[in-house]
Scaffold this active site. Structure first.
Site, short mmCIF file in Angstrom:
data_model
loop_
_atom_site.label_atom_id
_atom_site.label_comp_id
_atom_site.label_asym_id
_atom_site.label_seq_id
_atom_site.Cartn_x
_atom_site.Cartn_y
_atom_site.Cartn_z
N HIS A 239 34.49 49.97 3.64
CA HIS A 239 33.18 50.63 3.65
C HIS A 239 33.10 51.61 4.82
O HIS A 239 32.19 51.56 5.63
CB HIS A 239 32.04 49.60 3.70
CG HIS A 239 31.76 48.99 2.36
ND1 HIS A 239 30.84 47.99 2.16
CD2 HIS A 239 32.29 49.24 1.14
CE1 HIS A 239 30.82 47.65 0.88
NE2 HIS A 239 31.69 48.39 0.23
N ASP A 258 33.88 57.49 -2.28
CA ASP A 258 33.11 56.45 -2.99
C ASP A 258 31.65 56.82 -2.80
O ASP A 258 31.09 56.64 -1.71
CB ASP A 258 33.44 55.08 -2.39
CG ASP A 258 32.69 53.93 -3.09
OD1 ASP A 258 31.75 54.21 -3.86
OD2 ASP A 258 33.05 52.77 -2.83
N ASP A 269 27.88 54.37 -9.06
CA ASP A 269 28.78 53.93 -7.98
C ASP A 269 30.19 54.30 -8.43
O ASP A 269 30.80 53.61 -9.23
CB ASP A 269 28.62 52.41 -7.80
CG ASP A 269 29.46 51.87 -6.67
OD1 ASP A 269 30.08 52.66 -5.94
OD2 ASP A 269 29.48 50.62 -6.51
N HIS A 352 31.14 44.57 -9.39
CA HIS A 352 29.84 43.90 -9.29
C HIS A 352 28.90 44.42 -10.35
O HIS A 352 29.11 45.50 -10.91
CB HIS A 352 29.24 44.15 -7.90
CG HIS A 352 29.29 45.61 -7.50
ND1 HIS A 352 28.33 46.52 -7.86
CD2 HIS A 352 30.22 46.31 -6.79
CE1 HIS A 352 28.66 47.71 -7.38
NE2 HIS A 352 29.79 47.62 -6.73
N HIS A 359 24.50 47.11 -5.80
CA HIS A 359 24.97 45.73 -5.95
C HIS A 359 23.80 44.99 -6.56
O HIS A 359 22.92 44.49 -5.87
CB HIS A 359 25.36 45.13 -4.59
CG HIS A 359 26.53 45.84 -3.96
ND1 HIS A 359 26.78 45.83 -2.61
CD2 HIS A 359 27.53 46.58 -4.51
CE1 HIS A 359 27.88 46.54 -2.37
NE2 HIS A 359 28.34 47.01 -3.50
N TYR A 398 45.24 48.82 -0.57
CA TYR A 398 44.99 49.34 0.79
C TYR A 398 46.07 48.83 1.73
O TYR A 398 46.66 47.76 1.50
CB TYR A 398 43.63 48.85 1.31
CG TYR A 398 42.51 49.05 0.32
CD1 TYR A 398 41.68 50.17 0.37
CD2 TYR A 398 42.27 48.11 -0.69
CE1 TYR A 398 40.66 50.35 -0.55
CE2 TYR A 398 41.26 48.28 -1.61
CZ TYR A 398 40.46 49.40 -1.55
OH TYR A 398 39.46 49.57 -2.46
N ARG A 433 41.21 53.58 -4.17
CA ARG A 433 40.27 52.81 -5.01
C ARG A 433 39.87 53.74 -6.15
O ARG A 433 39.70 54.95 -5.94
CB ARG A 433 39.05 52.37 -4.19
CG ARG A 433 38.02 51.60 -5.00
CD ARG A 433 37.04 50.78 -4.13
NE ARG A 433 36.18 51.58 -3.26
CZ ARG A 433 36.32 51.67 -1.95
NH1 ARG A 433 37.30 51.05 -1.34
NH2 ARG A 433 35.48 52.40 -1.23
N GLU A 435 36.95 53.67 -9.18
CA GLU A 435 35.78 52.89 -9.56
C GLU A 435 34.99 53.56 -10.67
O GLU A 435 34.60 54.72 -10.55
CB GLU A 435 34.86 52.70 -8.33
CG GLU A 435 33.58 51.96 -8.64
CD GLU A 435 32.79 51.61 -7.38
OE1 GLU A 435 32.93 52.32 -6.36
OE2 GLU A 435 32.02 50.63 -7.42
#
Ligand code: GLY
Ligand code: MN
Ligand code: MN
Length: 465
Positions: A239, A258, A269, A352, A359, A398, A433, A435
């Site tokens: 984050h 992100d 997201d 999530h 979230h 990562y 990542r 997403e």
């Protein structure tokens, strides 16, 4: 019917709020609750501490879900038996019109939000008395009950939170369309960044500014969370929100973005990771392709009846296969998984629930505990998937200093690693990542963000244009 605090061109959420109220009441009925009232407080006006500078107002999600009301300092009472909704608005001072424009009137609130009654906050108790409320159902989180002090003995927080949460878990067609719009605005902003990013040009902050500008000008006034714009090794911080570094000079380095905005309070997201010079190469490409294969495997496997934790395990297994093939880890696949080796590189949960909150509510139904295995313990949801659930699918690989320092010092772990190869990747690759936001359908997924380029060739094409 004029007020400066409401944008009259905004599409009305009233029909959705009505549907949402009915859904919540149905859940309550199934729990045996057919009388009494529901009572919720909306988000209050907030100021920066010890100043009169207002923080931009964003309605509390449960309150928005049940009313669509975007004015601050309101309260809601729903009579369970009649299903009538009563919205209570502040008593505005005469000064209000001077600073903020004409305040909303009771008639305006009723018409705009399709609620049966509107009154001033001072009359809440009077209304509760006239409804002869046997019980006042509140959310578990509600603490400020001063306004209904006289009803203290009738307050019950045992049922409403679960009813609202279960209703919010399953998105209606109308909600999905709002999420699709948030996804469209955000996805277009991601593409703008892919086109703008160049080696050694701009800072992460400047690209964040571009993302927010693209969203803001297209009606995505609020970001659903602080954007993560991570160049090079910064991508290893899950984050990372500092966004202060210059963009990498080396054209092979990756930029992980992100970011997603809200539309009518519904979140997007999205994460995309791309080479700053527009062409995937070497260890960066290898890492990217592992993550892409993790995501593709999960997207193909999601359908009703599947356990979310099994989707995480699937991504973890595909990660193990990719890491083995890349020569980063060594040994028997099942032994590697049993010893949690892939989790060294895929240390967070697969995704999530998403909706009015990025979230979103409902990850863990009452009584469902968190798992304890590495990686899995951070899973934000343990549910059996059902049509209408909206989830993010966000695998990643990562090279995190804090994890690898420990792993490389432990011979129980290094027996499964090719230490030199791990060190080589770690030098330059931060993290990847990918997403997407998907809605579970009867047969699979409706991927709201799948159109945002992520295949290697598609990203390279957008970046070369
Ligand atoms: N953007 C935060 C997350 O992906 O969960
Ligand atoms: Mn996410
Ligand atoms: Mn995200």
């Amino acid at each position: 019917m004029t007020t400066a605090s409401v944008n009259p061109s905004r599409r009305s959420y009233a029909p959705l709020a009505r549907e949402n109220r009915q859904k919540v009441l149905k859940h309550l009925e199934q729990a045996g609750i057919t009388s009494g009232v529901l009572y919720l407080t909306g988000m209050k006006t907030e100021e920066r501490k010890w100043t009169d500078c207002e923080v931009p107002f964003r309605q509390e999600s449960n309150f928005f879900y049940l009313t669509g009301v975007t004015e601050p300092d309101c309260h809601l009472v729903i009579d369970v038996a009649s299903q009538d909704a009563h919205v209570f608005i502040p008593k505005f001072s005469e000064d209000h019109a001077l600073w903020m424009g004409p305040p909303p009137t009771e008639t305006f609130i009723k018409e705009r939000y399709g609620v049966q009654h509107c009154d001033v906050v001072d009359n809440i108790v009077k209304t509760l008395e006239s409804l002869k409320a046997s019980k006042v159902h509140i959310l578990e989180q509600e603490k400020d009950l001063a306004a209904i002090g006289a009803f203290k003995d009738k307050i019950d927080s045992s049922a409403l939170s679960t009813a609202v949460t279960e209703a919010r878990m399953i998105k209606s067609k109308g909600e999905i369309e709002l999420m699709r719009r948030a996804a469209k605005i955000s996805g277009d902003a991601h593409i703008a960044l892919m086109k703008a990013a160049k080696p050694g040009k701009d800072t992460e902050r400047q690209l964040q500014a571009l993302f927010e500008y693209e969203c803001f000008r297209n009606d995505g006034r609020y970001q659903a969370y602080t954007p993560i714009v991570a160049s090079g090794r910064n991508g290893s911080v899950l984050h990372y929100i500092d966004n202060t570094d210059p963009i990498a000079q080396d054209k092979r380095d990756l930029l992980l973005v992100d970011a997603g905005c809200e539309y009518e309070c519904y979140a997007a997201d999205i994460t995309r990771t791309f080479p700053i010079g527009g062409k995937f190469e070497g260890d960066w490409k290898t890492t990217y392709e592992i993550v892409l294969s993790m995501q593709n495997a999960v997207l193909a496997a999601i359908k009703p009846g599947v356990e979310w934790e099994d989707m995480h395990k699937l991504a973890n297994r595909v990660a193990a296969e990719g890491l083995l093939k890349a020569g980063l880890i060594k040994g028997d696949l099942d032994t590697l998984i049993a010893n949690h080796i892939p989790a060294l590189f895929f240390p967070h949960g697969l995704g999530h629930s998403i909706g009015l909150d990025v979230h979103d509510v409902g990850g863990y139904p009452k009584g469902v505990p968190r798992l304890t295995d590495p990686g899995l313990k951070y899973l934000r949801m343990r549910r059996t998937l059902k049509p209408g659930m909206a989830v993010t699918v966000e695998p990643g690989i990562y090279f995190v200093d804090a994890i690898l320092d420990k792993a490389l010092a432990d011979s129980n772990v290094t027996q499964y690693l090719d230490v030199e190869v791990v060190k080589r990747f770690r030098k330059t690759v931060g993290g990847v990542r990918i997403e997407d936001d998907v809605v579970v359908t009867e047969t699979g997924v409706d991927n709201l963000t799948g159109w945002v380029p992520k295949e290697v060739a598609d990203i390279e094409k957008v970046m070369s244009a």
